[in-house]
Write a protein that holds these residues in place. Sequence first.
Motif, PDB file in Angstrom:
ATOM      1  N   ARG B 205       0.821  -1.214   0.000  1.00 60.31           N
ATOM      2  CA  ARG B 205       0.000   0.000   0.000  1.00 60.31           C
ATOM      3  C   ARG B 205       0.857   1.267   0.000  1.00 60.31           C
ATOM      4  O   ARG B 205       0.613   2.201   0.738  1.00 60.31           O
ATOM      5  CB  ARG B 205      -0.976   0.002   1.185  1.00 60.31           C
ATOM      6  N   ARG B 206       1.875   1.244  -0.851  1.00 60.81           N
ATOM      7  CA  ARG B 206       2.809   2.364  -1.054  1.00 60.81           C
ATOM      8  C   ARG B 206       3.605   2.729   0.193  1.00 60.81           C
ATOM      9  O   ARG B 206       4.226   3.782   0.272  1.00 60.81           O
ATOM     10  CB  ARG B 206       2.066   3.618  -1.546  1.00 60.81           C
ATOM     11  N   ARG B 207       3.616   1.867   1.173  1.00 63.48           N
ATOM     12  CA  ARG B 207       4.421   2.143   2.358  1.00 63.48           C
ATOM     13  C   ARG B 207       5.813   1.546   2.183  1.00 63.48           C
ATOM     14  O   ARG B 207       5.959   0.475   1.601  1.00 63.48           O
ATOM     15  CB  ARG B 207       3.783   1.521   3.602  1.00 63.48           C
ATOM     16  N   PRO B 208       6.843   2.221   2.717  1.00 61.96           N
ATOM     17  CA  PRO B 208       8.171   1.611   2.729  1.00 61.96           C
ATOM     18  C   PRO B 208       8.062   0.252   3.413  1.00 61.96           C
ATOM     19  O   PRO B 208       7.441   0.132   4.474  1.00 61.96           O
ATOM     20  CB  PRO B 208       8.999   2.589   3.561  1.00 61.96           C
ATOM     21  N   THR B 209       8.644  -0.776   2.788  1.00 63.21           N
ATOM     22  CA  THR B 209       8.418  -2.139   3.258  1.00 63.21           C
ATOM     23  C   THR B 209       9.738  -2.878   3.446  1.00 63.21           C
ATOM     24  O   THR B 209      10.540  -2.969   2.519  1.00 63.21           O
ATOM     25  CB  THR B 209       7.512  -2.884   2.246  1.00 63.21           C
ATOM     26  N   PHE B 210       9.924  -3.363   4.672  1.00 60.49           N
ATOM     27  CA  PHE B 210      11.085  -4.210   4.929  1.00 60.49           C
ATOM     28  C   PHE B 210      10.656  -5.643   4.659  1.00 60.49           C
ATOM     29  O   PHE B 210       9.936  -6.244   5.446  1.00 60.49           O
ATOM     30  CB  PHE B 210      11.601  -4.045   6.360  1.00 60.49           C
ATOM     31  N   LEU B 211      11.084  -6.169   3.503  1.00 64.94           N
ATOM     32  CA  LEU B 211      10.684  -7.510   3.088  1.00 64.94           C
ATOM     33  C   LEU B 211      11.923  -8.382   3.086  1.00 64.94           C
ATOM     34  O   LEU B 211      12.901  -8.079   2.415  1.00 64.94           O
ATOM     35  CB  LEU B 211      10.058  -7.435   1.694  1.00 64.94           C
ATOM     36  N   SER B 212      11.895  -9.453   3.880  1.00 64.73           N
ATOM     37  CA  SER B 212      13.043 -10.345   3.922  1.00 64.73           C
ATOM     38  C   SER B 212      12.604 -11.784   4.042  1.00 64.73           C
ATOM     39  O   SER B 212      11.476 -12.089   4.450  1.00 64.73           O
ATOM     40  CB  SER B 212      13.973  -9.985   5.090  1.00 64.73           C
ATOM     41  N   ASN B 213      13.536 -12.621   3.730  1.00 63.61           N
ATOM     42  CA  ASN B 213      13.345 -14.066   3.767  1.00 63.61           C
ATOM     43  C   ASN B 213      13.149 -14.573   5.205  1.00 63.61           C
ATOM     44  O   ASN B 213      13.651 -13.979   6.160  1.00 63.61           O
ATOM     45  CB  ASN B 213      14.594 -14.691   3.129  1.00 63.61           C
ATOM     46  N   ALA B 214      12.436 -15.683   5.357  1.00 70.12           N
ATOM     47  CA  ALA B 214      12.155 -16.253   6.678  1.00 70.12           C
ATOM     48  C   ALA B 214      13.440 -16.563   7.453  1.00 70.12           C
ATOM     49  O   ALA B 214      13.545 -16.278   8.651  1.00 70.12           O
ATOM     50  CB  ALA B 214      11.309 -17.519   6.535  1.00 70.12           C
ATOM     51  N   GLU B 215      14.424 -17.150   6.766  1.00 73.34           N
ATOM     52  CA  GLU B 215      15.676 -17.477   7.454  1.00 73.34           C
ATOM     53  C   GLU B 215      16.387 -16.205   7.917  1.00 73.34           C
ATOM     54  O   GLU B 215      16.942 -16.162   9.025  1.00 73.34           O
ATOM     55  CB  GLU B 215      16.603 -18.288   6.527  1.00 73.34           C
ATOM     56  N   THR B 216      16.364 -15.174   7.075  1.00 66.41           N
ATOM     57  CA  THR B 216      16.981 -13.902   7.452  1.00 66.41           C
ATOM     58  C   THR B 216      16.355 -13.377   8.748  1.00 66.41           C
ATOM     59  O   THR B 216      17.052 -12.914   9.655  1.00 66.41           O
ATOM     60  CB  THR B 216      16.795 -12.863   6.323  1.00 66.41           C
ATOM     61  N   MET B 217      15.021 -13.481   8.843  1.00 64.59           N
ATOM     62  CA  MET B 217      14.311 -13.003  10.034  1.00 64.59           C
ATOM     63  C   MET B 217      14.742 -13.794  11.279  1.00 64.59           C
ATOM     64  O   MET B 217      14.923 -13.225  12.362  1.00 64.59           O
ATOM     65  CB  MET B 217      12.794 -13.131   9.843  1.00 64.59           C
ATOM     66  N   ALA B 218      14.927 -15.103  11.095  1.00 64.53           N
ATOM     67  CA  ALA B 218      15.342 -15.930  12.242  1.00 64.53           C
ATOM     68  C   ALA B 218      16.736 -15.519  12.713  1.00 64.53           C
ATOM     69  O   ALA B 218      17.007 -15.468  13.920  1.00 64.53           O
ATOM     70  CB  ALA B 218      15.304 -17.409  11.854  1.00 64.53           C
ATOM     71  N   HIS B 219      17.616 -15.203  11.772  1.00 65.92           N
ATOM     72  CA  HIS B 219      18.947 -14.725  12.173  1.00 65.92           C
ATOM     73  C   HIS B 219      18.829 -13.400  12.943  1.00 65.92           C
ATOM     74  O   HIS B 219      19.554 -13.172  13.919  1.00 65.92           O
ATOM     75  CB  HIS B 219      19.852 -14.536  10.945  1.00 65.92           C
ATOM     76  N   ILE B 220      17.926 -12.524  12.498  1.00 64.42           N
ATOM     77  CA  ILE B 220      17.725 -11.250  13.195  1.00 64.42           C
ATOM     78  C   ILE B 220      17.318 -11.514  14.653  1.00 64.42           C
ATOM     79  O   ILE B 220      17.803 -10.857  15.583  1.00 64.42           O
ATOM     80  CB  ILE B 220      16.654 -10.381  12.479  1.00 64.42           C
ATOM     81  N   ALA B 221      16.443 -12.515  14.845  1.00 63.41           N
ATOM     82  CA  ALA B 221      15.987 -12.837  16.203  1.00 63.41           C
ATOM     83  C   ALA B 221      17.164 -13.229  17.095  1.00 63.41           C
ATOM     84  O   ALA B 221      17.180 -12.933  18.299  1.00 63.41           O
ATOM     85  CB  ALA B 221      14.955 -13.961  16.161  1.00 63.41           C
ATOM     86  N   LEU B 222      18.168 -13.897  16.517  1.00 62.73           N
ATOM     87  CA  LEU B 222      19.324 -14.313  17.320  1.00 62.73           C
ATOM     88  C   LEU B 222      20.318 -13.172  17.508  1.00 62.73           C
ATOM     89  O   LEU B 222      20.938 -13.055  18.567  1.00 62.73           O
ATOM     90  CB  LEU B 222      19.990 -15.544  16.688  1.00 62.73           C
ATOM     91  N   VAL B 223      20.474 -12.326  16.487  1.00 58.45           N
ATOM     92  CA  VAL B 223      21.350 -11.152  16.641  1.00 58.45           C
ATOM     93  C   VAL B 223      20.813 -10.265  17.774  1.00 58.45           C
ATOM     94  O   VAL B 223      21.578  -9.747  18.588  1.00 58.45           O
ATOM     95  CB  VAL B 223      21.457 -10.358  15.320  1.00 58.45           C
ATOM     96  N   ALA B 224      19.478 -10.133  17.829  1.00 60.58           N
ATOM     97  CA  ALA B 224      18.882  -9.294  18.877  1.00 60.58           C
ATOM     98  C   ALA B 224      19.173  -9.869  20.259  1.00 60.58           C
ATOM     99  O   ALA B 224      19.351  -9.142  21.233  1.00 60.58           O
ATOM    100  CB  ALA B 224      17.369  -9.181  18.660  1.00 60.58           C
ATOM    101  N   ARG B 225      19.235 -11.175  20.369  1.00 60.13           N
ATOM    102  CA  ARG B 225      19.467 -11.806  21.672  1.00 60.13           C
ATOM    103  C   ARG B 225      20.944 -11.881  22.033  1.00 60.13           C
ATOM    104  O   ARG B 225      21.322 -11.694  23.187  1.00 60.13           O
ATOM    105  CB  ARG B 225      18.899 -13.227  21.677  1.00 60.13           C
ATOM    106  N   ARG B 226      21.771 -12.212  21.037  1.00 58.34           N
ATOM    107  CA  ARG B 226      23.162 -12.547  21.344  1.00 58.34           C
ATOM    108  C   ARG B 226      24.175 -11.554  20.813  1.00 58.34           C
ATOM    109  O   ARG B 226      25.366 -11.649  21.156  1.00 58.34           O
ATOM    110  CB  ARG B 226      23.476 -13.951  20.813  1.00 58.34           C
ATOM    111  N   GLY B 227      23.746 -10.656  19.934  1.00 53.95           N
ATOM    112  CA  GLY B 227      24.632  -9.590  19.492  1.00 53.95           C
ATOM    113  C   GLY B 227      25.403  -9.885  18.223  1.00 53.95           C
ATOM    114  O   GLY B 227      25.526 -11.036  17.776  1.00 53.95           O
ATOM    115  N   ALA B 228      25.949  -8.790  17.641  1.00 54.32           N
ATOM    116  CA  ALA B 228      26.655  -8.874  16.362  1.00 54.32           C
ATOM    117  C   ALA B 228      27.954  -9.665  16.484  1.00 54.32           C
ATOM    118  O   ALA B 228      28.308 -10.443  15.606  1.00 54.32           O
ATOM    119  CB  ALA B 228      26.946  -7.471  15.840  1.00 54.32           C
ATOM    120  N   ALA B 229      28.682  -9.470  17.603  1.00 53.55           N
ATOM    121  CA  ALA B 229      29.975 -10.154  17.751  1.00 53.55           C
ATOM    122  C   ALA B 229      29.768 -11.661  17.787  1.00 53.55           C
ATOM    123  O   ALA B 229      30.507 -12.420  17.154  1.00 53.55           O
ATOM    124  CB  ALA B 229      30.678  -9.677  19.017  1.00 53.55           C
ATOM    125  N   TRP B 230      28.730 -12.092  18.527  1.00 54.49           N
ATOM    126  CA  TRP B 230      28.406 -13.513  18.559  1.00 54.49           C
ATOM    127  C   TRP B 230      28.085 -14.014  17.153  1.00 54.49           C
ATOM    128  O   TRP B 230      28.558 -15.067  16.734  1.00 54.49           O
ATOM    129  CB  TRP B 230      27.203 -13.763  19.489  1.00 54.49           C
TER     130      TRP B 230
END
Lengths: 84, 447
Positions: B205-230
């Motif tokens: 609906r013409r909104r800026p959209t962050f569209l990513s793959n399911a696996e990418t999203m799962a990695h984001i969930a772990l980065v949020a918990r454990r951090g970039a260095a991990w």
Amino acid sequence: MSGHVVIVDRIACDGFGTCAQLLPERVILDEWGYPIIDATPVHGSERQHAKRAVNACPRLALSLVKAPHDGATRTPAGPPAARR
Amino acid sequence: MTTTSTPAPPHAPHASAPRLLGEPVGVDLARHVAAFGPLPAQHGVKRGHAGPLVAEVERSGLAGRGGGWFPTGRKMQAVVAAAHSARKDPVVVVNAMEGEPAASKDSVLVHRNPHLVLDGAVLAAQAVGASVAYVVAHRGGRSVGTLERAVEQRAARGGDPVELRVLAAPARYVASEESALANFVGEGIGLPVTVPPRVFESGVRRRPTFLSNAETMAHIALVARRGAAWFREVGDPAQPGTMLVSVSGAVANPGVIEVPTGTTMRQILGLAGGTTGPVSAAVTGGYGGSWVSASAAIDLPWTPDGLRPAGGTPGAGVLAVLPSESCGLVETARVVQWMAGQSAGQCGPCRFGLTAVSQDFAALAAARLKGTGLAGLEKRLGIIPGRGACRHPDGAVRFAASALEVFADEVKRHLSGHCSAGRRTYVLPVPAGTVTLPVDRPGEEWR
Ligand SMILES: Cc1cc2nc3c(=O)[nH]c(=O)nc-3n(C[C@H](O)[C@H](O)[C@H](O)COP(=O)(O)O)c2cc1C
Ligand code: SF4
Ligand code: SF4
């Protein structure tokens, strides 16, 4: 060198080829009748021909835009269209 | 053609501890929290500004696992910037479609750890300032039901800080292309649209959209918990982390495995139990990816740069191995016919071009093509890329062109009327009943 380039909306284009007649300097047609566009900027008199082709396209599929025109280059922060 | 055989080594190569597939907990939220910890709270998120997680994802070096390997943090930044300048709330879309027929990694991930994918969607939404995240999977596939049950569990336990909605989209290959998916979520039509604007600036609906793959999203969930260095502790320094690979074809144990990026094909084949006999080549990335010769690619690291010398790509994490007795041209002809049938039929060069390439390839595979026909095929392959609204034709052409290179010897044989294959069963999967030519006017099947 910057300038204006011709681009085509591939979904709108119906492949009747008017553009290739009006702007042979930049447009040739493939074996199915769809335009293959040379994206070098148009200058001087070419620009007038390009404008005529844009106005004559029956599907409003052609446009003349400032070069470079590309999702990636237009917005530097944005992801490129390429995949794989 | 050279052949390569990799029997399972006496001691299977040591895999690093899996991150995404380690503890399969299914839809049970309590078990998920016990295994991975609760959804981390995000502080300091201001409307119109990137949350701290965006910078953390950027530092992690995470790159999109949907095929393009574009840096995820930069994409999130672009969405936030577009939302800011357009003064619109952005939207998040999870691409759990898994359109690649030889891939199964996203459905395996959703089946085993759906909450990791959903956590990623929620966290990404908060970080870019979105209030809703859509999770979209193929209609008729098992992921839709799993995701719905997982969302119900979350709702029953207090819900999420953003709204999660599961949608079922048409099971067509190009319906999972990003502009098509955003079009489906916004307008209910799973057809690609003309770009630019790209979805990061103007998607659902013409909104800026962050569209990513399911696996990418799962990695984001772990980065949020454990951090970039991990996150960077394993894998290739340029594209760190682990990746899911769907291994199929001539291997003892086909299936999905998780490996650090940069793992070689030899190691991946070892983890899949070794090859079942001599192999000649493999599909890398998917049907929008390319063939590699087994001998050229066997010791190359699985990253976009690493596979390039052999013409390969990790793409969507597909590795399909061809036994030496199979004909790569016959396999390619079937896949290209399917790819041509997947065209949305909206753009002439894709619709007519892929049909022509598919016919050429069928003739080549049947050893009915002559030298002039091959020249015609090569010319067609040269003029189609970049001339569709989406990248579907580019992928199909890349796949077909890579076959001509990798199976160059076999091409010569076919031109003189022979095929050296000793095997008549197909290795590469092609979805049943979907080999159709483009329809005249896209209609109901896209809704
Ligand atoms: C024809 C076509 C089919 C695609 N199918 C998928 C798919 O099934 N799943 C997916 O994640 N990306 C698919 N993509 C890539 C998406 O357009 C998009 O790049 C990706 O979902 C972005 O996610 P990422 O940044 O996490 O990689 C497809 C692209 C094309 C051109
Ligand atoms: S004139 Fe317009 S519709 Fe006709 S071929 Fe050219 S771009 Fe396509
Ligand atoms: S390039 Fe092909 S698949 Fe993509 S929108 Fe055009 S017709 Fe459809």
